[in-house]
Design an enzyme around this catalytic site. Structure first.
Site, PDB file in Angstrom:
ATOM      1  CG  ASP A  71      -0.522  -0.082   2.523  1.00 43.71           C
ATOM      2  OD1 ASP A  71       0.668  -0.398   2.705  1.00 43.71           O
ATOM      3  OD2 ASP A  71      -1.310   0.165   3.467  1.00 43.71           O
TER       4      ASP A  71
ATOM      5  CB  ALA B 196      -3.228  -9.455  16.421  1.00 44.14           C
TER       6      ALA B 196
ATOM      7  CB  SER C 125      -6.455  -3.011  10.747  1.00 40.56           C
ATOM      8  OG  SER C 125      -6.358  -1.681  10.370  1.00 40.56           O
ATOM      9  CB  SER C 126      -7.002  -2.493  16.858  1.00 41.22           C
ATOM     10  OG  SER C 126      -5.636  -2.264  17.012  1.00 41.22           O
TER      11      SER C 126
ATOM     12  CD  GLU D 204      -4.579   5.009  11.811  1.00 43.00           C
ATOM     13  OE1 GLU D 204      -3.455   4.649  12.172  1.00 43.00           O
ATOM     14  OE2 GLU D 204      -5.395   4.257  11.267  1.00 43.00           O
TER      15      GLU D 204
ATOM     16  CG  ASP E 121      -4.408  -1.052   7.803  1.00 40.07           C
ATOM     17  OD1 ASP E 121      -4.333  -1.946   6.949  1.00 40.07           O
ATOM     18  OD2 ASP E 121      -3.516  -0.836   8.636  1.00 40.07           O
TER      19      ASP E 121
HETATM   20  C1  GLA Z   1       0.553  -2.664   8.321  1.00 38.58           C
HETATM   21  C2  GLA Z   1       0.078  -1.315   7.805  1.00 38.58           C
HETATM   22  C3  GLA Z   1      -0.619  -1.451   6.462  1.00 38.58           C
HETATM   23  C4  GLA Z   1       0.248  -2.238   5.483  1.00 38.58           C
HETATM   24  C5  GLA Z   1       0.676  -3.556   6.121  1.00 38.58           C
HETATM   25  C6  GLA Z   1       1.639  -4.340   5.252  1.00 38.58           C
HETATM   26  O1  GLA Z   1      -0.523  -3.469   8.683  1.00 38.58           O
HETATM   27  O2  GLA Z   1      -0.832  -0.754   8.725  1.00 38.58           O
HETATM   28  O3  GLA Z   1      -0.918  -0.159   5.964  1.00 38.58           O
HETATM   29  O4  GLA Z   1       1.354  -1.470   5.092  1.00 38.58           O
HETATM   30  O5  GLA Z   1       1.326  -3.329   7.360  1.00 38.58           O
HETATM   31  O6  GLA Z   1       0.995  -4.815   4.104  1.00 38.58           O
END
Ligand code: GLA
Length: 413
Positions: free
Chosen positions: A59, A149, A152-153, A186, A198
């Protein structure tokens, strides 16, 4: 019968899970009442976490990703106040914040509430444009998403807060704007240079689908993943690395540096994703070998993600899964973000009948593995990963099964 119109597409798993979630949200409301007392209706929202199946570390390099939401996430219980005060509390974090709606903090406090405060600041600008003053409220956060973990909390909290406030204040912002609000909160207020995946993954999720998101231009589409035939398992190593954030930032820097060195040789390139593999190969001798490996992962992962999408579209789930497993090998050997606990889970999973592919999800350095499997293979997968992991590390990983969930929504009992 396949419950396509339902929130949860797997009838057997879904009914139990839907009831579990309902119960948890009602308990959350009881906790709200215990904390804030008073009367007047309390509204409830659920905002999911996400797992990413393809497009690892793409991303922030402008590449494509293929995430889906899961039915674990953030709970929000909210009641408006008439005195212009705002109170934020959490069942998961210590400390509470009280403030005046007209006097939002200008700087982050390095506390958990920075995320919702960032969203508040963004939304107050929208509110102002619509000529509505920001109104007060009490808000209790909670949830069942493991923090740290890689599920993406933070995006779950930010998009969920944006939705709850947009609906409470009658702003009626479309999903894409909620995603932008979460991202701006963020990046701009909390100060995390996160990629775009995310909040998009959380905000735009649809049940029974993977989201295809091209992070270069934000274009997106839903790709069907039939939950009657396939399940997504998430196995958590329970490894949480203190240094994960700085190691992630280092990868972001290394990719930016690789791009800066390769861009002069690739006319028109605006991000690392635009560099061609042949260009990297032609210039490899001039690049720091570490940067060359980072770039190679990114460029090959872009190709793998397109190949995975094509496989999915022609119904070749085995082909899709094979790309996931290749992605993990590259994350381990070229991008150096795996750990032995993740490798053990992936190796055990891919040796299991009915498993189509497995790889680490999120940034790596611990956290979770995501596995795509055929329905029915769940017990075998569970036994295998628990045995292999237990034999090596003397403890059990947690394993959960998902069918892919919708984005954030209000829960009306
Ligand atoms: C983390 C970041 C995401 C992405 C992933 C790797 O989760 O929050 O934006 O970069 O790593 O794919």
């Amino acid at each position: 019968m396949l419950a396509r119109a339902g929130r949860y597409a797997l009838p057997a798993v879904s009914e139990t899970r839907r009831l579990e979630l309902e119960r948890a949200l009602l308990e959350h409301r009881a906790l709200f009442l215990r904390r804030f007392g008073g009367d007047g209706p309390v509204r409830l929202w659920f905002s999911p976490g996400r797992v990413n199946l393809m497009g690892a570390h793409l991303d922030y390099n402008g590449g494509p990703v293929m995430p889906t939401a899961i039915d674990r996430g953030t709970f929000l219980a909210l009641r408006p106040r008439s005195d212009g005060r705002i109170q934020l509390a959490s069942t998961l974090e210590l400390g509470e914040l009280e403030l005046e709606a007209g006097d939002l903090p200008l700087q982050p406090a390095r506390r958990w509430w920075d995320y919702p405060v960032g969203v508040l600041r963004e939304l107050s600008a929208h509110s102002g444009r619509l000529g509505r003053p920001v109104a007060g409220f009490d808000l209790l956060f909670g949830g069942n998403l493991p923090v740290g973990a890689g599920l993406s909390s933070s995006a779950s909290i930010c998009v969920g807060t944006a939705l709850a406030l947009s609906e409470t204040w009658g702003l009626c912002l479309p999903r894409l704007e909620l995603v932008q609000v979460a991202l701006a909160a963020e990046r701009g207020f909390v100060g995390v240079q996160c990629g775009i995946m995310d909040p998009y993954a959380v905000g735009l999720a649809r049940a029974g689908s993977l989201l295809w998101l091209d992070c270069k231009d934000g274009s997106n589409a839903w790709m069907p993943l039939d939950p009657e035939l396939h399940t997504i398992a998430v196995a958590d190593t329970l490894v949480r690395r203190e240094l994960a954030q700085s190691a992630f930032n280092e990868r972001v820097r290394q990719c930016a540096q690789a791009f800066a060195e390769l861009a002069p040789h690739q006319p028109g390139a605006t991000c690392l994703r635009d560099i061609r593999l042949e260009t990297l190969e032609a210039r490899r001798g001039e690049l720091d070998p570490l940067l060359a490996r980072r770039a190679e992962h990114v460029l090959r992962e872009v190709a793998r993600t397109f190949a995975a999408r094509d496989a999915l579209l022609r119904g070749d789930l085995a082909g899709f899964g094979a790309q996931m497993t290749r992605a993990h090998a590259s994350l381990r050997t070229l991008f150096d973000v795996s750990v032995p606990e993740l490798d053990t889970l992936v190796d055990a999973a891919v040796g299991c009948e009915g498993v189509l592919g497995a790889r680490l999800t999120g940034a790596g350095f611990g956290g979770c593995v995501v596995v795509l499997l055929r329905r029915g293979a769940e017990p075998e997968l569970l036994a295998r990963v628990q045995n292999a992991f237990g034999a090596r590390f003397g403890r059990a990983p947690t394993v959960e099964f998902f069918g892919g969930d919708e984005g954030p929504r209000e829960f009306r009992p």
